[in-house]
Scaffold this motif. Sequence first.
Motif, mmCIF file in Angstrom:
data_model
loop_
_atom_site.group_PDB
_atom_site.id
_atom_site.type_symbol
_atom_site.label_atom_id
_atom_site.label_comp_id
_atom_site.label_asym_id
_atom_site.label_seq_id
_atom_site.Cartn_x
_atom_site.Cartn_y
_atom_site.Cartn_z
ATOM 1 N N ILE A 1 0.832 -1.204 0.000
ATOM 2 C CA ILE A 1 0.000 0.000 0.000
ATOM 3 C C ILE A 1 0.869 1.258 0.000
ATOM 4 N N THR A 2 1.963 1.206 0.747
ATOM 5 C CA THR A 2 2.861 2.355 0.815
ATOM 6 C C THR A 2 3.522 2.628 -0.536
ATOM 7 N N VAL A 3 3.926 1.566 -1.225
ATOM 8 C CA VAL A 3 4.524 1.721 -2.557
ATOM 9 C C VAL A 3 3.500 2.296 -3.536
ATOM 10 N N ILE A 4 2.256 1.786 -3.464
ATOM 11 C CA ILE A 4 1.196 2.292 -4.338
ATOM 12 C C ILE A 4 0.932 3.772 -4.053
ATOM 13 N N LEU A 5 0.909 4.138 -2.766
ATOM 14 C CA LEU A 5 0.695 5.532 -2.388
ATOM 15 C C LEU A 5 1.824 6.415 -2.911
ATOM 16 N N LEU A 6 3.055 5.903 -2.884
ATOM 17 C CA LEU A 6 4.200 6.636 -3.421
ATOM 18 C C LEU A 6 4.011 6.907 -4.916
ATOM 19 N N LEU A 7 3.598 5.871 -5.655
ATOM 20 C CA LEU A 7 3.392 6.025 -7.096
ATOM 21 C C LEU A 7 2.269 7.018 -7.399
ATOM 22 N N ILE A 8 1.177 6.928 -6.612
ATOM 23 C CA ILE A 8 0.056 7.863 -6.791
ATOM 24 C C ILE A 8 0.511 9.295 -6.544
ATOM 25 N N ASN A 9 1.308 9.486 -5.493
ATOM 26 C CA ASN A 9 1.789 10.835 -5.163
ATOM 27 C C ASN A 9 2.692 11.394 -6.253
ATOM 28 N N ILE A 10 3.535 10.537 -6.810
ATOM 29 C CA ILE A 10 4.430 10.985 -7.885
ATOM 30 C C ILE A 10 3.609 11.416 -9.101
ATOM 31 N N ILE A 11 2.619 10.592 -9.471
ATOM 32 C CA ILE A 11 1.764 10.910 -10.618
ATOM 33 C C ILE A 11 0.982 12.197 -10.363
ATOM 34 N N ASP A 12 0.392 12.315 -9.157
ATOM 35 C CA ASP A 12 -0.384 13.516 -8.817
ATOM 36 C C ASP A 12 0.500 14.759 -8.772
ATOM 37 N N SER A 13 1.742 14.597 -8.323
ATOM 38 C CA SER A 13 2.663 15.736 -8.275
ATOM 39 C C SER A 13 3.001 16.223 -9.676
ATOM 40 N N LEU A 14 3.216 15.289 -10.604
ATOM 41 C CA LEU A 14 3.506 15.664 -11.990
ATOM 42 C C LEU A 14 2.302 16.370 -12.623
ATOM 43 N N LYS A 15 1.104 15.862 -12.330
ATOM 44 C CA LYS A 15 -0.115 16.523 -12.833
ATOM 45 C C LYS A 15 -0.250 17.924 -12.245
ATOM 46 N N LEU A 16 0.081 18.033 -10.960
ATOM 47 C CA LEU A 16 -0.009 19.327 -10.283
ATOM 48 C C LEU A 16 0.937 20.337 -10.905
ATOM 49 N N LEU A 17 2.145 19.900 -11.205
ATOM 50 C CA LEU A 17 3.127 20.794 -11.824
ATOM 51 C C LEU A 17 2.652 21.253 -13.204
#
Length: 228
Positions: free
Chosen positions: A201-217
Motif C-alpha cells: 500500500i505504501t509503494v502504491i501511495l508513493l506512485l500515486i503521489n508521484i503521478i499527482d505531483s507531476l499533474k499538479l506541476l
Amino acid sequence: MGEETQLEDHSAIVQRTFSDRKRTNILKKAEQLTIVFLLPKVPKFISPNVLTLMGTLGSGIVFLAFVLGTYFANWYLLLGIIGLVINWLGDSLDGRLAYYRNIPRRWYGFALDIIADWIGIVLIGFGYYIYAKNGTQIVAFAFVALYGWSIIISQLRYKITNEYSIDSGFVGPTELRFIIALILIIEVLFQGSIAYLAGLITVILLLINIIDSLKLLKLGDLRDKNQD
C-alpha cells in the motif's frame, strides 16, 4: 408525487452539502447516499465540531487496537475496524452537517478538517509502528509521510485550480479506510501478512503521489502560461 418530492429533497441536500468539493472516488455515489440518509438523523445537540472530535477518536481506537494486538491478542486488531467506521462517520459528516444545517464556516472547517485528518493518520501510523516487527517499522513512518504528501498535493491543487478535491482518481479516504480494514482482517487470519500488505500500500501511495505531483506541476505551468 411523494416520490418526486423525495427526489427533489435528495437532490437539494446533495447540492447544498457537497457543493464545496469535487469527489471522484469509486464509492462516491454510495457514500453520498449514506451521508444524505444520515444527516437528518443527527441529533440537534451534536455539532459539526463534535463529529470532528468523534472522527479523531475513531483514529484513536485504531491506535488502541494496534497496541492491544501487540501486547495481548492478535484479534484485538478487529477493534480497529470499529475505529475506522467511527472515523468515517465523524470525518464524513462534520462538514456535510454544517452545510446541511446552513451553518458552514468554510475556512474554519477547511483548516480544522486538515488538522484532524493529520492527527488521525499520525495516530494510525504510530499504532502500526508499535505493532510492526523486525525492522518493518519504517513502513509506518513512510506511510504517514506519504499521506502527508498527499494532503499537501490536495491543498496545492486547491490553490492552483480553486477546486477542492481530496481524492486521487478513484481512490479517496473512504477507499483507504476499506483497504486498512481489509488488511487488519487478513492480519488476524494470517499473522505477519500485514508487513507485506502495508508495504504494498505504501509503494502504491508513493506512485500515486508521484503521478499527482507531476499533474499538479502541469496545472501550475498551465496557469502561469494563461496569466502571461
